[in-house]
Write an enzyme that holds these catalytic residues in place. Sequence first.
Site, PDB file in Angstrom:
ATOM      1  N   GLU A   6       4.400  -5.336   7.310  1.00 24.16           N
ATOM      2  CA  GLU A   6       3.693  -4.257   8.020  1.00 24.16           C
ATOM      3  C   GLU A   6       4.147  -4.080   9.460  1.00 24.16           C
ATOM      4  O   GLU A   6       4.130  -2.978  10.000  1.00 24.16           O
ATOM      5  CB  GLU A   6       2.166  -4.508   7.992  1.00 24.16           C
ATOM      6  N   ALA A  16       0.871  -1.171   0.000  1.00 23.28           N
ATOM      7  CA  ALA A  16       0.000   0.000   0.000  1.00 23.28           C
ATOM      8  C   ALA A  16       0.908   1.220   0.000  1.00 23.28           C
ATOM      9  O   ALA A  16       2.079   1.139   0.393  1.00 23.28           O
ATOM     10  CB  ALA A  16      -0.880  -0.020   1.243  1.00 23.28           C
ATOM     11  N   GLY A  47       0.522  -4.930   0.817  1.00 19.16           N
ATOM     12  CA  GLY A  47      -0.668  -4.957  -0.039  1.00 19.16           C
ATOM     13  C   GLY A  47      -0.423  -5.642  -1.372  1.00 19.16           C
ATOM     14  O   GLY A  47      -1.348  -6.182  -1.981  1.00 19.16           O
ATOM     15  N   GLU A  62      -0.843  -9.208  -0.657  1.00 16.81           N
ATOM     16  CA  GLU A  62      -2.284  -9.449  -0.451  1.00 16.81           C
ATOM     17  C   GLU A  62      -3.034  -9.454  -1.784  1.00 16.81           C
ATOM     18  O   GLU A  62      -3.947 -10.259  -1.990  1.00 16.81           O
ATOM     19  CB  GLU A  62      -2.850  -8.376   0.489  1.00 16.81           C
TER      20      GLU A  62
HETATM   21  N1  COA Z   1       4.618   3.047  -0.585  1.00 19.70           N
HETATM   22  C1  COA Z   1       5.021   4.213  -1.129  1.00 19.70           C
HETATM   23  N2  COA Z   1       6.143   4.348  -1.833  1.00 19.70           N
HETATM   24  C2  COA Z   1       6.912   3.263  -1.995  1.00 19.70           C
HETATM   25  C3  COA Z   1       6.567   2.015  -1.459  1.00 19.70           C
HETATM   26  C4  COA Z   1       5.356   1.923  -0.722  1.00 19.70           C
HETATM   27  N3  COA Z   1       4.923   0.791  -0.194  1.00 19.70           N
HETATM   28  N4  COA Z   1       7.545   1.126  -1.758  1.00 19.70           N
HETATM   29  C5  COA Z   1       8.445   1.797  -2.487  1.00 19.70           C
HETATM   30  N5  COA Z   1       8.065   3.084  -2.623  1.00 19.70           N
HETATM   31  C6  COA Z   1       8.779   4.168  -3.347  1.00 19.70           C
HETATM   32  C7  COA Z   1       9.956   4.691  -2.544  1.00 19.70           C
HETATM   33  O1  COA Z   1       9.527   5.630  -1.591  1.00 19.70           O
HETATM   34  C8  COA Z   1      10.790   5.295  -3.652  1.00 19.70           C
HETATM   35  O2  COA Z   1      10.209   6.512  -4.030  1.00 19.70           O
HETATM   36  P1  COA Z   1      11.169   7.825  -4.266  1.00 19.70           P
HETATM   37  O3  COA Z   1      12.095   7.407  -5.381  1.00 19.70           O
HETATM   38  O4  COA Z   1      10.198   8.892  -4.663  1.00 19.70           O
HETATM   39  O5  COA Z   1      11.878   8.044  -2.990  1.00 19.70           O
HETATM   40  C9  COA Z   1      10.578   4.328  -4.804  1.00 19.70           C
HETATM   41  O6  COA Z   1       9.351   3.644  -4.523  1.00 19.70           O
HETATM   42  C10 COA Z   1      11.663   3.301  -4.948  1.00 19.70           C
HETATM   43  O7  COA Z   1      11.784   2.613  -3.725  1.00 19.70           O
HETATM   44  P2  COA Z   1      13.179   2.400  -2.956  1.00 19.70           P
HETATM   45  O8  COA Z   1      12.878   2.142  -1.517  1.00 19.70           O
HETATM   46  O9  COA Z   1      14.103   3.527  -3.265  1.00 19.70           O
HETATM   47  O10 COA Z   1      13.701   1.064  -3.669  1.00 19.70           O
HETATM   48  P3  COA Z   1      14.731   0.006  -3.071  1.00 19.70           P
HETATM   49  O11 COA Z   1      15.095  -0.876  -4.196  1.00 19.70           O
HETATM   50  O12 COA Z   1      15.813   0.673  -2.316  1.00 19.70           O
HETATM   51  O13 COA Z   1      13.865  -0.835  -1.998  1.00 19.70           O
HETATM   52  C11 COA Z   1      11.928  -2.052  -1.203  1.00 19.70           C
HETATM   53  C12 COA Z   1      12.794  -1.650  -2.416  1.00 19.70           C
HETATM   54  C13 COA Z   1      10.701  -2.770  -1.748  1.00 19.70           C
HETATM   55  C14 COA Z   1      12.729  -2.971  -0.280  1.00 19.70           C
HETATM   56  C15 COA Z   1      11.516  -0.776  -0.433  1.00 19.70           C
HETATM   57  O14 COA Z   1      10.993   0.159  -1.356  1.00 19.70           O
HETATM   58  C16 COA Z   1      10.497  -1.016   0.640  1.00 19.70           C
HETATM   59  O15 COA Z   1      10.810  -1.530   1.679  1.00 19.70           O
HETATM   60  N6  COA Z   1       9.229  -0.607   0.380  1.00 19.70           N
HETATM   61  C17 COA Z   1       8.166  -0.673   1.344  1.00 19.70           C
HETATM   62  C18 COA Z   1       7.661  -2.093   1.519  1.00 19.70           C
HETATM   63  C19 COA Z   1       6.578  -2.143   2.561  1.00 19.70           C
HETATM   64  O16 COA Z   1       6.789  -1.909   3.727  1.00 19.70           O
HETATM   65  N7  COA Z   1       5.370  -2.467   2.112  1.00 19.70           N
HETATM   66  C20 COA Z   1       4.245  -2.591   2.972  1.00 19.70           C
HETATM   67  C21 COA Z   1       3.519  -1.309   3.059  1.00 19.70           C
HETATM   68  S1  COA Z   1       2.112  -1.439   4.115  1.00 19.70           S
END
Ligand code: COA
Length: 259
Positions: free
Chosen positions: A134, A66, A111, A114
């Site tokens: 989460e 999400a 999400g 999910e």
């Molecule tokens: N919501 C909003 N933005 C997200 C996102 C999310 N769930 N997951 C990634 N993004 C965005 C990042 O903020 C970043 O945006 P920016 O370039 O404007 O800063 C972009 O996507 C790229 O993500 P980044 O974190 O730089 O990539 P990465 O390769 O370093 O890491 C992940 C990849 C998936 C490990 C990391 O993005 C992450 O942990 N995301 C969240 C996962 C999460 O907790 N999901 C559950 C949410 S309830």
Amino acid sequence: MNFENILTSNNNGVVTITINRESKLNALNIKTLQEIKQAVNDVQEDKSVLGIILTGAGSKAFAAGADIAEFSNFSVDQGVEMSDAGHQVMNAIENSKKPVIAAVNGFALGGGCELAMACHMRVASENARFGQPEVNLGLIPGYAGTQRLVQLVGKGKALELLMTGDAINAHEAKSLGLVNHVVTLEELLPKCNEILDKIKTKAPLAIESVIRLANDYYAKDRNGYTNEIRDFGNFFGTKDFKEGVSAFLEKRKPGFSGE
Ligand code: COA
């Protein structure tokens, strides 16, 4: 219908829905989820559509969860509203009359995991990663991840994933039953199309019925055993049953009409 955050295409009766927020790793903001629901609902009564593939743009993410930025300041009431709306999207996919395959092309976290679990099957590319992180945010899954993960991998492993927030790779996901097939990224959409091409040759009413009955197993207000007896009987009154049996006896391929 014009969408902002998803792309749709129709190739020989298979509709592919692509989450198109690659720069945000296809994070599911509320608008994106509503568009996915709309795209799924739009084809339910279209007899020419025989399957749906759901995937993410690019080669890095199916959906990384999400949209954290969107919900970061939500109130309790907004949290309930977000979760309730998300459940409705997942339910629309799970209850789709048309088979829905998630083509998981990278991160399927929160999400995103999910969403993949709401689909009827999951095919993953080798770079896919699944998880419910989460708890790292001081939160729990809100799109029925606590329920569908238990259904797919069993309570013990589900609770491990839900409590540790660990992500698992595609092969581990397959060994747990979370994923049906693991293929290369290049083979991902062809594999999904291959499965749907096979399903396309079957009687559409039978496909619709087995989806509904499998869902009944987990629905506390529906009895899948009783419903199977009713549906089974009803098939004897369909044109496609008569066609399928005649084709078998006449040693030819059946041509189903969906009636
Ligand atoms: N919501 C909003 N933005 C997200 C996102 C999310 N769930 N997951 C990634 N993004 C965005 C990042 O903020 C970043 O945006 P920016 O370039 O404007 O800063 C972009 O996507 C790229 O993500 P980044 O974190 O730089 O990539 P990465 O390769 O370093 O890491 C992940 C990849 C998936 C490990 C990391 O993005 C992450 O942990 N995301 C969240 C996962 C999460 O907790 N999901 C559950 C949410 S309830």
